[in-house]
Write a protein that holds these residues in place. Sequence first.
Motif, PDB file in Angstrom:
ATOM      1  N   LEU A  30       0.752  -1.327   0.082  1.00 16.07           N
ATOM      2  CA  LEU A  30      -0.166   0.095   0.046  1.00 16.07           C
ATOM      3  C   LEU A  30       0.888   1.372  -0.112  1.00 16.07           C
ATOM      4  N   GLY A  31       2.118   1.210   0.019  1.00 14.59           N
ATOM      5  CA  GLY A  31       3.252   2.373  -0.163  1.00 14.59           C
ATOM      6  C   GLY A  31       3.531   2.617   1.124  1.00 14.59           C
ATOM      7  N   SER A  33       6.119   3.240   4.291  1.00 14.49           N
ATOM      8  CA  SER A  33       7.587   2.929   4.593  1.00 14.49           C
ATOM      9  C   SER A  33       7.930   1.840   5.221  1.00 14.49           C
TER      10      SER A  33
END
Length: 63
Positions: A30-31, A33
Amino acid sequence: MRGYNIWRPIMLIAVALLTRTLVTSICLMLGLSAASASSIAMLAMIVAALVMYNRMMKGRRRK
């Protein structure tokens, strides 16, 4: 040691680790970090372990 079930702690550890891996993978897809994904996965792992432990002990308390 009578009545001790070796599979309960193994299942508890397995569920916690699988939950951490799954949540980390989903968060990374989902992006998020890596650090954020790791933190969310740790919380999910703790929640999954507590839920599983409570479910295992619920049936044991009634006896």
